[in-house]
Design a protein around this motif. Structure first.
Motif, PDB file in Angstrom:
ATOM      1  N   ALA A 184     163.559  94.926 -47.290  1.00 20.19           N
ATOM      2  CA  ALA A 184     162.286  95.579 -47.636  1.00 20.19           C
ATOM      3  C   ALA A 184     161.655  94.966 -48.886  1.00 20.19           C
ATOM      4  CB  ALA A 184     162.498  97.077 -47.822  1.00 20.19           C
ATOM      5  N   ALA A 185     162.472  94.352 -49.728  1.00 21.88           N
ATOM      6  CA  ALA A 185     161.974  93.754 -50.976  1.00 21.88           C
ATOM      7  C   ALA A 185     161.475  92.322 -50.786  1.00 21.88           C
ATOM      8  CB  ALA A 185     163.086  93.759 -52.024  1.00 21.88           C
ATOM      9  N   LEU A 186     161.664  91.750 -49.592  1.00 22.36           N
ATOM     10  CA  LEU A 186     161.281  90.365 -49.365  1.00 22.36           C
ATOM     11  C   LEU A 186     159.773  90.186 -49.482  1.00 22.36           C
ATOM     12  CD1 LEU A 186     162.270  87.511 -48.505  1.00 22.36           C
ATOM     13  CD2 LEU A 186     161.826  88.213 -46.140  1.00 22.36           C
ATOM     14  N   GLY A 187     159.383  89.202 -50.249  1.00 24.53           N
ATOM     15  CA  GLY A 187     157.967  88.911 -50.419  1.00 24.53           C
ATOM     16  C   GLY A 187     157.705  87.426 -50.415  1.00 24.53           C
ATOM     17  N   PRO A 188     156.429  87.047 -50.455  1.00 28.12           N
ATOM     18  CA  PRO A 188     156.080  85.634 -50.517  1.00 28.12           C
ATOM     19  C   PRO A 188     156.749  84.963 -51.722  1.00 28.12           C
ATOM     20  CG  PRO A 188     154.137  86.951 -50.060  1.00 28.12           C
ATOM     21  CD  PRO A 188     155.244  87.914 -50.394  1.00 28.12           C
ATOM     22  N   GLY A 189     157.335  83.811 -51.480  1.00 26.70           N
ATOM     23  CA  GLY A 189     157.964  83.057 -52.555  1.00 26.70           C
ATOM     24  C   GLY A 189     159.374  83.476 -52.905  1.00 26.70           C
ATOM     25  N   ASP A 190     159.940  84.462 -52.200  1.00 24.90           N
ATOM     26  CA  ASP A 190     161.288  84.948 -52.524  1.00 24.90           C
ATOM     27  C   ASP A 190     162.416  84.115 -51.918  1.00 24.90           C
ATOM     28  OD1 ASP A 190     160.449  87.013 -54.132  1.00 24.90           O
ATOM     29  OD2 ASP A 190     160.549  88.537 -52.557  1.00 24.90           O
ATOM     30  N   ALA A 191     162.091  83.187 -51.029  1.00 21.25           N
ATOM     31  CA  ALA A 191     163.128  82.398 -50.365  1.00 21.25           C
ATOM     32  C   ALA A 191     163.086  80.950 -50.838  1.00 21.25           C
ATOM     33  CB  ALA A 191     162.944  82.459 -48.856  1.00 21.25           C
ATOM     34  N   GLU A 192     164.226  80.303 -50.702  1.00 19.21           N
ATOM     35  CA  GLU A 192     164.355  78.896 -51.055  1.00 19.21           C
ATOM     36  C   GLU A 192     164.731  78.124 -49.797  1.00 19.21           C
ATOM     37  OE1 GLU A 192     167.436  76.078 -53.570  1.00 19.21           O
ATOM     38  OE2 GLU A 192     167.304  78.204 -54.060  1.00 19.21           O
ATOM     39  N   LEU A 193     164.074  76.999 -49.578  1.00 21.74           N
ATOM     40  CA  LEU A 193     164.410  76.131 -48.465  1.00 21.74           C
ATOM     41  C   LEU A 193     165.732  75.443 -48.789  1.00 21.74           C
ATOM     42  CD1 LEU A 193     163.462  74.867 -45.750  1.00 21.74           C
ATOM     43  CD2 LEU A 193     162.432  73.042 -47.123  1.00 21.74           C
ATOM     44  N   THR A 194     166.753  75.668 -47.948  1.00 24.38           N
ATOM     45  CA  THR A 194     168.071  75.095 -48.211  1.00 24.38           C
ATOM     46  C   THR A 194     168.416  73.955 -47.265  1.00 24.38           C
ATOM     47  OG1 THR A 194     169.128  76.781 -46.840  1.00 24.38           O
ATOM     48  CG2 THR A 194     168.953  77.232 -49.213  1.00 24.38           C
ATOM     49  N   GLY A 195     167.616  73.774 -46.227  1.00 23.77           N
ATOM     50  CA  GLY A 195     167.889  72.672 -45.313  1.00 23.77           C
ATOM     51  C   GLY A 195     166.907  72.613 -44.168  1.00 23.77           C
ATOM     52  N   LEU A 196     166.813  71.436 -43.598  1.00 18.24           N
ATOM     53  CA  LEU A 196     165.991  71.193 -42.408  1.00 18.24           C
ATOM     54  C   LEU A 196     166.842  70.432 -41.405  1.00 18.24           C
ATOM     55  CD1 LEU A 196     162.645  69.995 -44.004  1.00 18.24           C
ATOM     56  CD2 LEU A 196     163.011  72.147 -42.781  1.00 18.24           C
ATOM     57  N   ILE A 197     166.809  70.860 -40.159  1.00 20.71           N
ATOM     58  CA  ILE A 197     167.531  70.169 -39.100  1.00 20.71           C
ATOM     59  C   ILE A 197     166.514  69.716 -38.067  1.00 20.71           C
ATOM     60  CG2 ILE A 197     169.233  70.404 -37.239  1.00 20.71           C
ATOM     61  CD1 ILE A 197     170.449  70.366 -40.047  1.00 20.71           C
ATOM     62  N   ASN A 198     166.589  68.446 -37.762  1.00 19.21           N
ATOM     63  CA  ASN A 198     165.754  67.825 -36.748  1.00 19.21           C
ATOM     64  C   ASN A 198     166.675  67.515 -35.572  1.00 19.21           C
ATOM     65  OD1 ASN A 198     164.589  65.651 -35.214  1.00 19.21           O
ATOM     66  ND2 ASN A 198     163.241  65.221 -36.943  1.00 19.21           N
ATOM     67  N   PRO A 199     166.268  67.753 -34.338  1.00 18.19           N
ATOM     68  CA  PRO A 199     167.188  67.493 -33.227  1.00 18.19           C
ATOM     69  C   PRO A 199     167.697  66.049 -33.157  1.00 18.19           C
ATOM     70  CG  PRO A 199     164.975  68.023 -32.422  1.00 18.19           C
ATOM     71  CD  PRO A 199     164.984  68.261 -33.890  1.00 18.19           C
ATOM     72  N   LYS A 200     166.937  65.118 -33.734  1.00 19.85           N
ATOM     73  CA  LYS A 200     167.393  63.722 -33.735  1.00 19.85           C
ATOM     74  C   LYS A 200     168.612  63.523 -34.633  1.00 19.85           C
ATOM     75  CE  LYS A 200     162.911  61.844 -32.594  1.00 19.85           C
ATOM     76  NZ  LYS A 200     161.780  61.005 -32.997  1.00 19.85           N
ATOM     77  N   MET A 201     168.875  64.503 -35.517  1.00 21.25           N
ATOM     78  CA  MET A 201     170.025  64.428 -36.417  1.00 21.25           C
ATOM     79  C   MET A 201     171.316  64.885 -35.739  1.00 21.25           C
ATOM     80  SD  MET A 201     168.081  66.281 -39.612  1.00 21.25           S
ATOM     81  CE  MET A 201     169.456  66.269 -40.742  1.00 21.25           C
ATOM     82  N   LEU A 202     171.193  65.534 -34.593  1.00 17.01           N
ATOM     83  CA  LEU A 202     172.343  66.156 -33.951  1.00 17.01           C
ATOM     84  C   LEU A 202     173.058  65.180 -33.028  1.00 17.01           C
ATOM     85  CD1 LEU A 202     170.672  69.555 -33.012  1.00 17.01           C
ATOM     86  CD2 LEU A 202     172.069  69.026 -35.023  1.00 17.01           C
ATOM     87  N   PRO A 203     174.371  65.339 -32.891  1.00 18.78           N
ATOM     88  CA  PRO A 203     175.132  64.452 -31.985  1.00 18.78           C
ATOM     89  C   PRO A 203     174.778  64.714 -30.523  1.00 18.78           C
ATOM     90  CG  PRO A 203     176.579  66.140 -32.946  1.00 18.78           C
ATOM     91  CD  PRO A 203     175.223  66.301 -33.543  1.00 18.78           C
TER      92      PRO A 203
END
Length: 164
Positions: free
Chosen positions: A145-164
């Motif tokens: 309920a406390a989540l607002g704009p700017g409260d999260a940090e991007l910790t990773g991005l996965i692109n399908p080309k990166m996957l085995p």
């Protein structure tokens, strides 16, 4: 700590131009990429507690294939009409409504919604998600309920080309 993963649906098929946008299926690559991502999730022991997705055919198929491959019961996926085509505020409202005990959620939708939602939650971080691309975010909040704009940090991005 709360974890939000935002997934753009896998590659869709444009071969039948008589289909409405909502009804477009996945193409061959999309049908292969979605389960690969699900297996990647399972291999990391990072199975979400909840999956919510757009009910459009390509997003539905993506969510079901990912869920099945990672060990999440596809019958438990929540189909959210407000995720198609989607407004970032709808994603934020959904997240704010989650039970406090939930710590990890996966949202599946469409561009530009997925990228806009990631930008909203991170306070403007530009995120480019290809089809079947996954943005991983964490928010240092006690309750949804406390989540607002700017409260999260991007910790990773996965692109399908990166996957085995």
């Amino acid at each position: 700590m709360k974890t939000v993963w935002i997934l753009r649906h896998a590659k869709s098929d444009w071969a039948d131009d008589s289909l409405a946008d909502f009804d477009r299926p996945l193409n061959k690559r999309g049908k292969a990429d979605a389960p690969r991502l699900g297996r990647w999730i399972a291999a990391r022991g990072a199975i979400p507690e909840r999956i919510a997705a757009s009910p459009a055919r390509r997003a539905r198929s993506t969510a079901e294939l990912v869920a099945k491959a990672c060990g999440y019961p596809p019958g438990n996926i929540e189909w959210r009409e407000e995720f198609y085509p989607g407004d970032p505020s709808a994603g934020l409202r959904y997240l704010r409504s989650l039970p406090e005990a939930t710590t990890h959620v996966l949202l599946v939708g469409h561009n530009p919604w997925v990228e806009s939602l990631a930008a909203l939650l991170t306070g403007g971080t530009a995120v480019r998600l290809p089809t079947a691309g996954l943005a991983m975010l964490q928010a240092g909040i006690d309750g949804w309920a406390a989540l607002g704009p700017g409260d999260a940090e991007l910790t990773g991005l996965i692109n399908p080309k990166m996957l085995p």
